[in-house]
Design an enzyme around this catalytic site. Sequence first.
Site, PDB file in Angstrom:
ATOM      1  N   TYR A  62       3.958   5.186  17.944  1.00  0.00           N
ATOM      2  CA  TYR A  62       2.909   5.207  16.917  1.00  0.00           C
ATOM      3  C   TYR A  62       3.057   6.472  16.086  1.00  0.00           C
ATOM      4  O   TYR A  62       3.247   7.559  16.641  1.00  0.00           O
ATOM      5  CB  TYR A  62       1.514   5.194  17.562  1.00  0.00           C
ATOM      6  CG  TYR A  62       0.842   3.861  17.405  1.00  0.00           C
ATOM      7  CD1 TYR A  62       0.572   3.355  16.144  1.00  0.00           C
ATOM      8  CD2 TYR A  62       0.491   3.098  18.515  1.00  0.00           C
ATOM      9  CE1 TYR A  62      -0.023   2.124  15.985  1.00  0.00           C
ATOM     10  CE2 TYR A  62      -0.100   1.859  18.362  1.00  0.00           C
ATOM     11  CZ  TYR A  62      -0.359   1.379  17.097  1.00  0.00           C
ATOM     12  OH  TYR A  62      -0.952   0.167  16.927  1.00  0.00           O
TER      13      TYR A  62
ATOM     14  N   ARG B 242      13.387  -5.958   6.054  1.00  0.00           N
ATOM     15  CA  ARG B 242      12.180  -6.486   5.413  1.00  0.00           C
ATOM     16  C   ARG B 242      11.129  -5.408   5.323  1.00  0.00           C
ATOM     17  O   ARG B 242      10.733  -4.867   6.359  1.00  0.00           O
ATOM     18  CB  ARG B 242      11.596  -7.618   6.274  1.00  0.00           C
ATOM     19  CG  ARG B 242      12.115  -8.877   5.898  1.00  0.00           C
ATOM     20  CD  ARG B 242      11.740 -10.060   6.653  1.00  0.00           C
ATOM     21  NE  ARG B 242      12.760 -10.939   6.172  1.00  0.00           N
ATOM     22  CZ  ARG B 242      12.714 -11.552   4.995  1.00  0.00           C
ATOM     23  NH1 ARG B 242      11.644 -11.495   4.253  1.00  0.00           N
ATOM     24  NH2 ARG B 242      13.724 -12.252   4.572  1.00  0.00           N
TER      25      ARG B 242
ATOM     26  N   GLU C 215       0.847   7.047  13.063  1.00  0.00           N
ATOM     27  CA  GLU C 215      -0.156   6.976  11.982  1.00  0.00           C
ATOM     28  C   GLU C 215      -0.267   8.322  11.274  1.00  0.00           C
ATOM     29  O   GLU C 215      -0.250   9.372  11.920  1.00  0.00           O
ATOM     30  CB  GLU C 215      -1.516   6.571  12.558  1.00  0.00           C
ATOM     31  CG  GLU C 215      -1.624   5.071  12.763  1.00  0.00           C
ATOM     32  CD  GLU C 215      -2.964   4.650  13.319  1.00  0.00           C
ATOM     33  OE1 GLU C 215      -3.904   5.458  13.347  1.00  0.00           O
ATOM     34  OE2 GLU C 215      -3.052   3.483  13.753  1.00  0.00           O
TER      35      GLU C 215
ATOM     36  N   THR D   2      10.235  -4.541  -2.654  1.00  0.00           N
ATOM     37  CA  THR D   2      10.631  -4.799  -1.274  1.00  0.00           C
ATOM     38  C   THR D   2      11.975  -4.108  -1.070  1.00  0.00           C
ATOM     39  O   THR D   2      12.607  -3.663  -2.036  1.00  0.00           O
ATOM     40  CB  THR D   2      10.801  -6.311  -1.005  1.00  0.00           C
ATOM     41  OG1 THR D   2      11.722  -6.838  -1.961  1.00  0.00           O
ATOM     42  CG2 THR D   2       9.479  -7.043  -1.111  1.00  0.00           C
TER      43      THR D   2
ATOM     44  N   ASP E  44       6.731  -4.447 -10.551  1.00  0.00           N
ATOM     45  CA  ASP E  44       7.157  -4.931  -9.227  1.00  0.00           C
ATOM     46  C   ASP E  44       8.619  -5.344  -9.369  1.00  0.00           C
ATOM     47  O   ASP E  44       8.927  -6.383  -9.954  1.00  0.00           O
ATOM     48  CB  ASP E  44       6.276  -6.116  -8.825  1.00  0.00           C
ATOM     49  CG  ASP E  44       6.684  -6.713  -7.486  1.00  0.00           C
ATOM     50  OD1 ASP E  44       7.799  -6.420  -7.005  1.00  0.00           O
ATOM     51  OD2 ASP E  44       5.884  -7.483  -6.911  1.00  0.00           O
TER      52      ASP E  44
ATOM     53  N   LYS F 232      15.700  -7.565  -0.652  1.00  0.00           N
ATOM     54  CA  LYS F 232      16.307  -8.545  -1.570  1.00  0.00           C
ATOM     55  C   LYS F 232      17.637  -7.969  -2.068  1.00  0.00           C
ATOM     56  O   LYS F 232      18.503  -7.704  -1.258  1.00  0.00           O
ATOM     57  CB  LYS F 232      15.308  -8.898  -2.679  1.00  0.00           C
ATOM     58  CG  LYS F 232      14.019  -9.531  -2.102  1.00  0.00           C
ATOM     59  CD  LYS F 232      13.130 -10.104  -3.165  1.00  0.00           C
ATOM     60  CE  LYS F 232      11.915 -10.788  -2.571  1.00  0.00           C
ATOM     61  NZ  LYS F 232      10.805  -9.869  -2.285  1.00  0.00           N
TER      62      LYS F 232
HETATM   63  N1  DSN Z   1       8.521 -15.203  -2.006  1.00  0.00           N
HETATM   64  C1  DSN Z   1       9.538 -14.254  -2.388  1.00  0.00           C
HETATM   65  C2  DSN Z   1      10.569 -14.899  -3.232  1.00  0.00           C
HETATM   66  O1  DSN Z   1      11.235 -15.759  -2.713  1.00  0.00           O
HETATM   67  O2  DSN Z   1      10.757 -14.573  -4.400  1.00  0.00           O
HETATM   68  C3  DSN Z   1       8.979 -13.088  -2.980  1.00  0.00           C
HETATM   69  O3  DSN Z   1       8.051 -12.528  -2.109  1.00  0.00           O
END
Ligand code: DSN
Length: 403
Positions: free
Chosen positions: A41, A223, A43, A214, A188, A217
């Site tokens: 942990y 993730r 925090e 994120t 974003d 990707k």
């Molecule tokens: N749902 C994702 C996508 O496939 O673009 C983004 O969070």
Amino acid sequence: MARIIESETLRQLNGVELIASENLVSRAVLEAMGSIMTNKYAEGYPGKRYYGGCEFHDQAENLARDRVKELFGAEHANVQPHSGTQANMAVYFSVMQCGVDRMMSMSLTQGGHLSHGSPVSFSGKMYEVHQYGVDLTSETLDYGAVEEQARRVKPKVIVCGASAYPREIDFKAFQEIADGVDAYCMADIAHIAGLCAAGIHPNPTGVVDFVTSTTHKTLRGPRGGFILCGEEYAQSIDKAVFPGMQGGPLMHTIAAKAVCFAEALRPTYREYARQIVLNAQTMATVLDDAGLRLVSGGTDNHLILIDLSNRGITGLEAEEALGRAGITVNKNTIPNENRSPFVTSGLRIGTPAVTSRGMKESEMRTIGRWIARVLEDITNESVIRQVAGEVTEMASRYPLHPE
Ligand code: DSN
């Protein structure tokens, strides 16, 4: 569970992964994520934790923060958001009042994201949301229309960034529109983060007020999510993440984020990002030559959106037929959509994962031809079986983990 993971490994190894939001991580990222950093942990933030024994977790989080700041050129970074949606939530919480404030964002059906104010998401329930879309002729963003809407709506936040938009986004134009109506601008960049980091797509860091993303990707990490902003917003963003909406950070994921950011700082990563776009453009040409209609006519980034409405098949049917051939894609809504999101008229295709396996233009031409063959007649199971055999034969020759 071991058997299930083994089966999934074989699915990934033997198939062609074209989901635009997915990627394949390096062994180093995987090792950090599966490490004993999960046992603790932590925090709080480095130097200010609510638990003892955090000295190495402080080092890990500082490393992740420093590396992502260097990667994007940011003044401040928060690497604790568990996901992109959490990152977006933290920005909203830091500047908007629930039940009072208005925001503007791209609609989900035209390329936006659930967490950008969809009525079924917390964002659509907590704020008054006004959405913009694309110009229905060019199928690209109409900045004049966004500006006109912003003057009318007077939002507190304007969100830009998308999940299914194949063209470059002018972040500077969005910030100028926001400045004109005294709003904050949040970009974003979840889908295109890797392209921004590598300088293949304009980087909004330092241009817009807040950048969220994120890590899994195009960026090719574990993730998770992160937020970038100027020093003036650092304290309110950190507070919004913890204790505002999260408890203990996922320190094994933060360790893996630090590894991912180091990989993305290497010159080879820049080459990888360049190849993602080259691969998408090569496949787009093949699909276009085969008579498939591409939304906006092509792509500037990692993804292609196919409009199937003139083919008499739905996105769902196309996704299922390609799935039987070992090609994984997802059905997607398109501008002017008249079907439900469970059926759709479109198909979204992305090249980050196949590029991570080392595939280049010639493989993209082959895959593009396979897709065209299957979509020509999705009821022809013998063609699907033949393509499936060719897919496995080719895919199994490429490594699952990038170097
Ligand atoms: N749902 C994702 C996508 O496939 O673009 C983004 O969070």
